[in-house]
Design a protein around this motif. Sequence first.
Motif, PDB file in Angstrom:
ATOM      1  N   CYS A  14     -34.482 -10.465 -20.075  1.00  0.00           N
ATOM      2  CA  CYS A  14     -35.524 -10.964 -20.966  1.00  0.00           C
ATOM      3  C   CYS A  14     -36.873 -10.366 -20.567  1.00  0.00           C
ATOM      4  CB  CYS A  14     -35.591 -12.487 -20.911  1.00  0.00           C
ATOM      5  SG  CYS A  14     -36.942 -13.190 -21.890  1.00  0.00           S
ATOM      6  N   PRO A  15     -37.581  -9.724 -21.493  1.00  0.00           N
ATOM      7  CA  PRO A  15     -38.866  -9.117 -21.162  1.00  0.00           C
ATOM      8  C   PRO A  15     -39.992 -10.136 -20.956  1.00  0.00           C
ATOM      9  CG  PRO A  15     -38.394  -8.829 -23.484  1.00  0.00           C
ATOM     10  CD  PRO A  15     -37.164  -9.429 -22.870  1.00  0.00           C
ATOM     11  N   HIS A  16     -39.736 -11.396 -21.266  1.00  0.00           N
ATOM     12  CA  HIS A  16     -40.785 -12.411 -21.178  1.00  0.00           C
ATOM     13  C   HIS A  16     -40.709 -13.241 -19.891  1.00  0.00           C
ATOM     14  CE1 HIS A  16     -42.005 -11.530 -25.295  1.00  0.00           C
ATOM     15  NE2 HIS A  16     -40.717 -11.441 -25.563  1.00  0.00           N
ATOM     16  N   CYS A  17     -39.491 -13.642 -19.509  1.00  0.00           N
ATOM     17  CA  CYS A  17     -39.367 -14.438 -18.277  1.00  0.00           C
ATOM     18  C   CYS A  17     -38.653 -13.679 -17.166  1.00  0.00           C
ATOM     19  CB  CYS A  17     -38.649 -15.749 -18.562  1.00  0.00           C
ATOM     20  SG  CYS A  17     -36.877 -15.576 -18.928  1.00  0.00           S
ATOM     21  N   GLY A  18     -38.034 -12.541 -17.495  1.00  0.00           N
ATOM     22  CA  GLY A  18     -37.387 -11.721 -16.474  1.00  0.00           C
ATOM     23  C   GLY A  18     -35.963 -12.115 -16.139  1.00  0.00           C
ATOM     24  N   GLU A  40     -32.554 -18.433 -22.284  1.00  0.00           N
ATOM     25  CA  GLU A  40     -32.841 -19.868 -22.292  1.00  0.00           C
ATOM     26  C   GLU A  40     -34.314 -20.167 -22.530  1.00  0.00           C
ATOM     27  OE1 GLU A  40     -31.379 -21.666 -18.760  1.00  0.00           O
ATOM     28  OE2 GLU A  40     -29.258 -21.464 -19.326  1.00  0.00           O
ATOM     29  N   CYS A  41     -35.206 -19.194 -22.229  1.00  0.00           N
ATOM     30  CA  CYS A  41     -36.637 -19.424 -22.453  1.00  0.00           C
ATOM     31  C   CYS A  41     -36.975 -19.424 -23.935  1.00  0.00           C
ATOM     32  CB  CYS A  41     -37.483 -18.392 -21.711  1.00  0.00           C
ATOM     33  SG  CYS A  41     -37.570 -16.758 -22.501  1.00  0.00           S
ATOM     34  N   GLY A  42     -36.060 -18.897 -24.785  1.00  0.00           N
ATOM     35  CA  GLY A  42     -36.255 -18.894 -26.220  1.00  0.00           C
ATOM     36  C   GLY A  42     -37.122 -17.773 -26.757  1.00  0.00           C
ATOM     37  N   ALA A  43     -37.590 -16.883 -25.880  1.00  0.00           N
ATOM     38  CA  ALA A  43     -38.532 -15.846 -26.313  1.00  0.00           C
ATOM     39  C   ALA A  43     -37.870 -14.524 -26.673  1.00  0.00           C
ATOM     40  CB  ALA A  43     -39.584 -15.622 -25.233  1.00  0.00           C
ATOM     41  N   PRO A  61     -33.762  -6.140 -26.577  1.00  0.00           N
ATOM     42  CA  PRO A  61     -35.161  -6.292 -26.165  1.00  0.00           C
ATOM     43  C   PRO A  61     -35.465  -5.384 -24.981  1.00  0.00           C
ATOM     44  CG  PRO A  61     -34.103  -8.437 -26.431  1.00  0.00           C
ATOM     45  CD  PRO A  61     -33.017  -7.405 -26.486  1.00  0.00           C
ATOM     46  N   CYS A  62     -36.702  -4.887 -24.922  1.00  0.00           N
ATOM     47  CA  CYS A  62     -37.078  -3.937 -23.875  1.00  0.00           C
ATOM     48  C   CYS A  62     -38.153  -4.529 -22.975  1.00  0.00           C
ATOM     49  CB  CYS A  62     -37.575  -2.643 -24.513  1.00  0.00           C
ATOM     50  SG  CYS A  62     -37.992  -1.352 -23.307  1.00  0.00           S
ATOM     51  N   MET A  63     -38.034  -4.259 -21.671  1.00  0.00           N
ATOM     52  CA  MET A  63     -39.026  -4.714 -20.702  1.00  0.00           C
ATOM     53  C   MET A  63     -40.340  -3.973 -20.863  1.00  0.00           C
ATOM     54  SD  MET A  63     -37.446  -7.027 -18.960  1.00  0.00           S
ATOM     55  CE  MET A  63     -38.714  -7.275 -17.724  1.00  0.00           C
ATOM     56  N   ASP A 126     -45.958 -11.007 -12.772  1.00  0.00           N
ATOM     57  CA  ASP A 126     -44.786 -11.579 -13.443  1.00  0.00           C
ATOM     58  C   ASP A 126     -44.311 -10.665 -14.576  1.00  0.00           C
ATOM     59  OD1 ASP A 126     -46.062 -12.459 -16.073  1.00  0.00           O
ATOM     60  OD2 ASP A 126     -47.281 -13.585 -14.652  1.00  0.00           O
ATOM     61  N   PHE A 127     -43.103 -10.952 -15.072  1.00  0.00           N
ATOM     62  CA  PHE A 127     -42.476 -10.073 -16.060  1.00  0.00           C
ATOM     63  C   PHE A 127     -43.209 -10.094 -17.402  1.00  0.00           C
ATOM     64  CE2 PHE A 127     -38.978 -10.685 -13.054  1.00  0.00           C
ATOM     65  CZ  PHE A 127     -38.536  -9.380 -12.910  1.00  0.00           C
ATOM     66  N   GLU A 128     -43.719 -11.258 -17.786  1.00  0.00           N
ATOM     67  CA  GLU A 128     -44.458 -11.346 -19.047  1.00  0.00           C
ATOM     68  C   GLU A 128     -45.682 -10.440 -19.008  1.00  0.00           C
ATOM     69  OE1 GLU A 128     -45.494 -12.628 -22.883  1.00  0.00           O
ATOM     70  OE2 GLU A 128     -43.691 -13.177 -21.783  1.00  0.00           O
ATOM     71  N   ALA A 129     -46.379 -10.458 -17.865  1.00  0.00           N
ATOM     72  CA  ALA A 129     -47.562  -9.601 -17.713  1.00  0.00           C
ATOM     73  C   ALA A 129     -47.174  -8.130 -17.723  1.00  0.00           C
ATOM     74  CB  ALA A 129     -48.297  -9.948 -16.418  1.00  0.00           C
TER      75      ALA A 129
END
Length: 214
Positions: A14-18, A40-43, A61-63, A126-129
């Motif tokens: 997941c590119p948002h929570c990692g 599970e984060c839904g993003a 999805p891409c990081m 963090d991964f989101e950043a």
Amino acid sequence: MVLESKQTTLAYRCPHCGTGVMTAVNLFNLKGSLVRLKCECGASSMDTELCKDGKVRLAVPCMICPTPHRFTVSEKIFFGSELFTLPCPYSDINICVMGETNHVKAELSRTELQLLDLMEKSGITDFEALHQEAEKSVTDPQVLEIVLFVIRDLDEEGKIQCRCAEGEEREYDAEILADGVRVTCKKCGATKLVPTHSLLDAHDFLNCDTLELE
């Protein structure tokens, strides 16, 4: 080691929570309908579909990049590989993994270390950043490459629409101009300009499922 026929483990990060998101996929549930693997984060989510031509198509999805990448693999590769990876075409970081479960877990761990090293060198916490910073840092030439990549994908999947009659063979041309990429049907003359000045300009196109020429 040979995998059990028509079953594989599929994963993406997941590119948002990692989080590494993983599931078992067999031919039965893939034939039934599109398989959507959700974090599970839904993003984020990854779509996998077995098409009539026997190919498996994935939207991953891409990081690094702002939109998912589309891939097509044969059923034999999808179900018959101990380990098969699909990298982001721009960063070369593996964003999708399939194969034997332990091999998939090991590759997820390896790519996590690769990303953590990249984050440490970039001063990102963090991964989101990381995902947001990567979107900002894509230069104009890279936007052009991404747009051309998406156009090729849409063409291969028959998702470019023009004024030609349904079922009629079509041929499209992509011309690089100063203000974007002009896609034109050589038969009916329908055309569309996709802007490439920045990610902001190209945002709507990068998130579309079809390209309609006018």
